[in-house]
Design a protein around this motif. Structure first.
Motif, mmCIF file in Angstrom:
data_model
loop_
_atom_site.group_PDB
_atom_site.id
_atom_site.type_symbol
_atom_site.label_atom_id
_atom_site.label_comp_id
_atom_site.label_asym_id
_atom_site.label_seq_id
_atom_site.Cartn_x
_atom_site.Cartn_y
_atom_site.Cartn_z
ATOM 1 N N UNK A 14 0.816 -1.208 0.000
ATOM 2 C CA UNK A 14 0.000 0.000 0.000
ATOM 3 C C UNK A 14 0.854 1.265 0.000
ATOM 4 N N UNK A 15 1.942 1.259 0.780
ATOM 5 C CA UNK A 15 2.795 2.448 0.851
ATOM 6 C C UNK A 15 3.433 2.751 -0.489
ATOM 7 N N UNK A 16 3.942 1.745 -1.171
ATOM 8 C CA UNK A 16 4.583 1.972 -2.461
ATOM 9 C C UNK A 16 3.543 2.254 -3.542
ATOM 10 N N UNK A 17 2.370 1.660 -3.431
ATOM 11 C CA UNK A 17 1.320 1.921 -4.416
ATOM 12 C C UNK A 17 0.884 3.385 -4.371
ATOM 13 N N UNK A 18 0.898 3.995 -3.181
ATOM 14 C CA UNK A 18 0.562 5.411 -3.078
ATOM 15 C C UNK A 18 1.569 6.271 -3.837
ATOM 16 N N UNK A 19 2.848 5.884 -3.804
ATOM 17 C CA UNK A 19 3.856 6.618 -4.568
ATOM 18 C C UNK A 19 3.618 6.469 -6.072
ATOM 19 N N UNK A 20 3.243 5.268 -6.483
ATOM 20 C CA UNK A 20 2.957 5.042 -7.901
ATOM 21 C C UNK A 20 1.741 5.857 -8.327
ATOM 22 N N UNK A 21 0.758 5.960 -7.441
ATOM 23 C CA UNK A 21 -0.453 6.701 -7.781
ATOM 24 C C UNK A 21 -0.173 8.174 -8.056
ATOM 25 N N UNK A 22 0.840 8.730 -7.410
ATOM 26 C CA UNK A 22 1.184 10.130 -7.675
ATOM 27 C C UNK A 22 1.602 10.330 -9.126
ATOM 28 N N UNK A 23 2.217 9.320 -9.713
ATOM 29 C CA UNK A 23 2.584 9.415 -11.127
ATOM 30 C C UNK A 23 1.346 9.319 -12.018
ATOM 31 N N UNK A 24 0.388 8.487 -11.637
ATOM 32 C CA UNK A 24 -0.851 8.399 -12.421
ATOM 33 C C UNK A 24 -1.655 9.696 -12.318
ATOM 34 N N UNK A 25 -1.660 10.314 -11.148
ATOM 35 C CA UNK A 25 -2.374 11.588 -11.009
ATOM 36 C C UNK A 25 -1.691 12.697 -11.803
ATOM 37 N N UNK A 26 -0.371 12.563 -12.054
ATOM 38 C CA UNK A 26 0.350 13.566 -12.832
ATOM 39 C C UNK A 26 0.171 13.433 -14.323
ATOM 40 N N UNK A 27 -0.558 12.393 -14.777
ATOM 41 C CA UNK A 27 -0.766 12.217 -16.215
ATOM 42 C C UNK A 27 -1.511 13.396 -16.836
ATOM 43 N N UNK A 28 -2.402 14.009 -16.072
ATOM 44 C CA UNK A 28 -3.194 15.110 -16.624
ATOM 45 C C UNK A 28 -2.333 16.346 -16.909
ATOM 46 N N UNK A 51 9.460 10.071 -28.327
ATOM 47 C CA UNK A 51 8.369 10.988 -28.006
ATOM 48 C C UNK A 51 8.913 12.159 -27.189
ATOM 49 N N UNK A 52 8.302 13.308 -27.384
ATOM 50 C CA UNK A 52 8.545 14.464 -26.529
ATOM 51 C C UNK A 52 7.369 14.601 -25.577
ATOM 52 N N UNK A 53 7.672 14.778 -24.297
ATOM 53 C CA UNK A 53 6.623 14.928 -23.279
ATOM 54 C C UNK A 53 6.836 16.255 -22.569
ATOM 55 N N UNK A 54 5.812 17.083 -22.569
ATOM 56 C CA UNK A 54 5.846 18.364 -21.874
ATOM 57 C C UNK A 54 5.119 18.210 -20.550
ATOM 58 N N UNK A 55 5.850 18.406 -19.463
ATOM 59 C CA UNK A 55 5.297 18.217 -18.124
ATOM 60 C C UNK A 55 5.247 19.547 -17.393
ATOM 61 N N UNK A 56 4.143 19.808 -16.713
ATOM 62 C CA UNK A 56 3.995 21.006 -15.906
ATOM 63 C C UNK A 56 4.260 20.648 -14.447
ATOM 64 N N UNK A 57 5.347 21.152 -13.900
ATOM 65 C CA UNK A 57 5.773 20.841 -12.541
ATOM 66 C C UNK A 57 5.475 22.029 -11.648
ATOM 67 N N UNK A 82 6.585 8.131 -19.076
ATOM 68 C CA UNK A 82 6.524 6.814 -19.706
ATOM 69 C C UNK A 82 5.091 6.295 -19.722
ATOM 70 N N UNK A 83 4.347 6.555 -18.647
ATOM 71 C CA UNK A 83 2.947 6.126 -18.609
ATOM 72 C C UNK A 83 2.117 6.850 -19.663
ATOM 73 N N UNK A 84 2.468 8.087 -19.927
ATOM 74 C CA UNK A 84 1.739 8.843 -20.960
ATOM 75 C C UNK A 84 1.959 8.221 -22.331
#
Length: 398
Positions: free
Chosen positions: A169-183, A199-205, A244-246
């Motif tokens: 569960x603890x590590x899955x929460x870290x992975x979920x932050x990457x899925x939430x960043x897909x938008x 591919x080029x990926x533009x990320x808003x941090x 990579x998920x994108x």
């Protein structure tokens, strides 16, 4: 430490604590007239915004020229050992998320509440066992929660469900932050060379109430279903990044290969270190620890006897391999056969477990329970009413 580590652990990658280095900036460069007016920001940008070693070299050179720091001995010594602390030089090495000496800080937190400056040596030994025992209890609770609690997914992406099923569960929460960043990621194809797509990926941090747009390059191998990003998150932390998920989302990839799921964070694997006997085994009271120790002792004695004879060693290893292949299957078959022969009885850990129809319930048996006075009167009244109805229905019989 650097010289000792290179001698004792020659295959180990050593790095400096980035937090301690950045902490020394005010001490070493605070006297500079432009330290708070661009120098500190440009130095951080050179460290964290460089995606290649070439970019860092150029940014570092421009920094020294802009602020006239060519004669600074501290910066020169850091530059000579840049492979030990600059993030871009360490992205290809797995660090499990560590970039600082957090191991020592975590040990300090580990002993909080158990030892203090006035603790004697004898008290420390006792408190050390208590701290370990508490740590085991916390880990056991976390393992139980991972097996019995499921964190809901934040996206309809099937890959997230893969991580939900396999990771703690603890590590899955870290992975979920990457899925939430897909938008926050926009992706487009740049080039194609055979089976390699770029591919080029533009990320808003977002940080400190500010937003920064950063470009990343993601390379995707269609034949091997392999994806690699220049951010190096997976290589450093073992977590696949949002970039990579994108790309996986764009290519309609719903299942990731097993290489992206590290065994160290899976909740369905047995941890071998838990079988090692420790001072807190009396609390756990497990037989698997004793069995493991017995097996190690017997195998060690046997190894000492036959290690000089190559034929005997190969014969023993062959027997172990055969036993390893057949033991799990035979155990499952015997359990299945015994269950089919008597469906109401199972054997679990040497104890007989009866079916619900056979097991005696808790409390007083139903035929011996205490009946309240009100219930006795109600039962007697119902019985009299049934007798009166019977008399009215059959008057001739009377």
């Amino acid at each position: 430490m650097k010289n000792a580590i290179a001698t004792v652990f020659p295959e180990t990658r050593h790095r400096y604590c980035l937090w301690h280095i950045m902490r020394k900036l005010p001490e070493k460069l605070g006297s500079h007239a432009k330290f708070n007016y661009g120098l500190k920001t440009d130095l951080q940008s050179a460290l964290y915004d460089s995606h290649t070693t070439t970019e860092f070299e150029e940014s570092w050179g421009q920094l020294l020229a802009k602020y006239d720091l060519f004669g600074n001995n501290w910066l020169q010594s850091l530059y000579e050992e840049r492979s030990f602390w600059v993030p871009i030089f360490l992205k290809s090495v797995f660090w499990a998320g560590m970039s600082t000496t957090q191991r020592s800080e975590s040990m300090n937190a580990f002993f909080d509440g158990y030892v203090h400056a006035g603790t004697t040596l004898k008290e420390f030994v006792d408190q050390f066992d208590n701290a370990l025992r508490k740590k085991v209890e916390v880990e056991t609770t976390a393992d139980f929660n991972c097996s019995n609690q499921t964190i809901p997914c934040v996206s309809p992406f099937n890959i997230e469900r893969q991580f939900q099923k396999l990771y703690t569960n603890a590590k899955f929460k870290e992975v979920q932050r990457e899925f939430m960043g897909l938008m926050c990621c926009n992706c487009w194809l740049v080039s194609t060379q055979g089976c390699i797509l770029t591919f080029d990926v533009l990320d808003e941090i977002s940080f400190d109430e500010q937003t920064k747009r950063v470009h990343y390059s993601v390379y995707y191998n269609e034949d091997e279903c392999e994806v690699k990003c220049t951010c190096g998150l997976f290589e450093m932390r073992g977590i696949i990044c949002r970039h990579a998920l994108r790309v996986c989302q764009l290519k309609n990839i719903n299942v990731l290969p097993n290489v992206y799921f590290l065994d160290r964070w899976r909740k369905d694997l047995k941890r071998h270190y838990t079988l090692i006997r420790s001072s807190y085994d009396d609390v756990r009271g497990r037989s698997d620890t004793r069995n493991y120790e017995l097996m190690i002792q017997r195998c060690a004695k046997l190894a000492a006897k036959i290690s000089s004879n190559t034929d005997k060693v190969h014969a023993f290893l062959h027997y172990v391999d055969e036993f390893d292949k057949t033991s799990i299957g035979s155990t499952c078959d015997s359990t299945f056969q015994s269950t089919q022969a008597n469906p109401t009885v199972e054997k679990d850990k040497g104890k007989q477990i009866l079916s619900p129809n056979v097991v005696r319930g808790k409390g007083r048996p139903p035929n011996k329970r205490r009946v309240p006075t009100v219930e006795k009167l109600a039962t007697k009244r119902k019985k009299q009413m049934r007798e009166e109805v019977t008399d009215l229905d059959c008057p001739l019989d009377k």
